[in-house]
Design a protein around this motif. Structure first.
Motif, PDB file in Angstrom:
ATOM      1  N   GLN A   1       0.836  -1.200   0.000  1.00 37.59           N
ATOM      2  CA  GLN A   1       0.000   0.000   0.000  1.00 37.59           C
ATOM      3  C   GLN A   1       0.872   1.251   0.000  1.00 37.59           C
ATOM      4  O   GLN A   1       1.832   1.349   0.765  1.00 37.59           O
ATOM      5  CB  GLN A   1      -0.904  -0.004   1.242  1.00 37.59           C
ATOM      6  CG  GLN A   1      -1.678   1.271   1.476  1.00 37.59           C
ATOM      7  CD  GLN A   1      -2.721   1.523   0.412  1.00 37.59           C
ATOM      8  OE1 GLN A   1      -3.530   0.645   0.106  1.00 37.59           O
ATOM      9  NE2 GLN A   1      -2.732   2.711  -0.174  1.00 37.59           N
TER      10      GLN A   1
ATOM     11  N   GLY B   1       1.673   4.976   1.049  1.00 39.13           N
ATOM     12  CA  GLY B   1       1.312   5.713   2.240  1.00 39.13           C
ATOM     13  C   GLY B   1       1.966   7.081   2.319  1.00 39.13           C
ATOM     14  O   GLY B   1       2.969   7.347   1.663  1.00 39.13           O
TER      15      GLY B   1
ATOM     16  N   ARG C   1      -0.513   7.087   6.866  1.00 32.83           N
ATOM     17  CA  ARG C   1      -1.875   6.827   6.425  1.00 32.83           C
ATOM     18  C   ARG C   1      -1.842   6.352   4.981  1.00 32.83           C
ATOM     19  O   ARG C   1      -0.939   6.704   4.200  1.00 32.83           O
ATOM     20  CB  ARG C   1      -2.749   8.067   6.532  1.00 32.83           C
ATOM     21  CG  ARG C   1      -2.239   9.294   5.782  1.00 32.83           C
ATOM     22  CD  ARG C   1      -3.367  10.238   5.419  1.00 32.83           C
ATOM     23  NE  ARG C   1      -4.259   9.639   4.425  1.00 32.83           N
ATOM     24  CZ  ARG C   1      -5.431  10.148   4.066  1.00 32.83           C
ATOM     25  NH1 ARG C   1      -5.840  11.297   4.608  1.00 32.83           N
ATOM     26  NH2 ARG C   1      -6.183   9.574   3.156  1.00 32.83           N
ATOM     27  N   PRO C   2      -2.807   5.512   4.594  1.00 30.58           N
ATOM     28  CA  PRO C   2      -2.836   5.049   3.206  1.00 30.58           C
ATOM     29  C   PRO C   2      -3.202   6.179   2.254  1.00 30.58           C
ATOM     30  O   PRO C   2      -3.918   7.112   2.616  1.00 30.58           O
ATOM     31  CB  PRO C   2      -3.917   3.961   3.220  1.00 30.58           C
ATOM     32  CG  PRO C   2      -4.780   4.289   4.392  1.00 30.58           C
ATOM     33  CD  PRO C   2      -3.889   4.923   5.406  1.00 30.58           C
TER      34      PRO C   2
END
Length: 324
Positions: free
Chosen positions: A24, A26, A34-35
């Motif tokens: 992911q 970030g 946070r993504p």
């Protein structure tokens, strides 16, 4: 391995982290991450964003509160980039090259160490003033995060470290001048350009010269990251690079010693092939690699590479067959 405590100094940076079997993208700000999805980026993916980065958009997200934030120490960071091309600059730190040339010139006894060093220094100064950067290419598949151990191939015992400042390309750069070059830099990250020394030169046909494919492109030979720091927060004119091996400093240099600076490298590389958003351009490594110390990487070694403003990567070495 989880994120390191010695982080970048910028207000925010990009990173990629493990999320189950996926990776992911970030946003990291301070001690939290946070993504970032396409709606956050305003782009479908990282490389598209880097082609026209809206850093103000990410700055606003970095300042905002929300349930998306997690402690960065609780996630496993991996390589922050997905380059389509990797270009590497060779022989680009003045002091490093002077040491290598001077050592070669004193082997036959025709010059004293002082004479050899003076000759080498004059050669490097002429190259910086009138020469061109030297490039070769690496495989993007070798780019990994420091969450993966560096597996030392069993076919050699002379695997070496080379800590490098890496340029992350922003907008497409083709035939750009030195004056224009920095406009095409999105940010910077850390790369350790691992090299198998006894494979650098062909032994079966010396006329061929160097074999960078075999010497530098084993799996995992480009540990990268863990952060991508926007270029606006990085001054590459005098940036410190330091690599410690098992807690002992081996490389400790500055980008002020570069023969060709970032602008010269980006411009030079762009004359042959377009540089694409997200590509990596390595800038060379300062003095102090294993070849200098006559000490190469072994099973159990831990390399800690830090670049001022970009944070720290920690790479654990394991013998082939022992990776876990």
């Amino acid at each position: 391995m989880t994120a390191q405590t010695n982080r970048f100094t910028a207000p925010f940076a990009l990173a990629r982290y493990r999320d189950g079997d996926a990776v992911q993208l970030g946003l990291v700000a301070g001690e939290r991450i946070r993504p970032l999805g396409p709606s956050d980026l305003g782009a479908p993916d990282l490389n598209t964003f880097l082609g026209a980065p809206d850093w103000n958009r990410l700055a606003a997200l970095a300042a905002a509160e929300g349930d998306e934030w997690m402690p960065v120490g609780e996630v496993v960071l991996t390589a922050p980039v997905e380059p389509r091309q990797v270009l590497q600059a060779g022989a680009n730190y003045r002091e490093h090259v002077i040491q290598l040339v001077a050592a070669g010139l004193t082997q036959d006894g025709s010059r004293t160490p002082e004479e050899a060093r003076e000759f080498a220094a004059e050669m490097m100064d002429k190259r910086a003033a009138h020469g061109d950067p030297y490039f070769f290419i690496g495989l993007p598949a070798c780019v990994v995060g420091d969450d993966e151990p560096l597996v030392l191939p069993a076919y050699s015992e002379v695997h070496d470290w080379e800590l490098e400042l890496a340029v992350v390309i922003g907008s497409r750069a083709f035939h750009v001048s030195r004056a224009e070059a920095l406009q095409h830099v999105a940010g910077y990250t850390i790369v350790n350009d691992v090299t198998t020394r006894d494979l650098v030169f062909r032994k079966d046909m010396k006329e061929i010269g160097t074999d960078w494919y075999r010497a530098k492109n084993a799996p995992g030979f480009l540990p990268t990251g863990p952060f991508l720091v926007p270029a606006q927060f990085v001054d590459t004119s005098d940036t410190n690079l330091r690599l410690d091996l098992n807690g002992e400093t081996k490389q400790d240099g500055s980008t002020s010693d570069l023969l060709f600076d970032v602008a010269a490298l980006v411009s030079g590389a762009s004359q042959t092939m377009p540089l694409l958003p997200g590509d990596l351009l390595l800038t060379g490594s300062p003095a102090g690699n294993g070849q200098h110390w006559k000490r190469f990487l072994r099973d159990g070694d831990v390399m800690t590479g830090s670049i001022e403003g970009l944070g720290t990567q920690v790479v654990r070495c394991v013998a082939e067959g022992d990776a876990s």
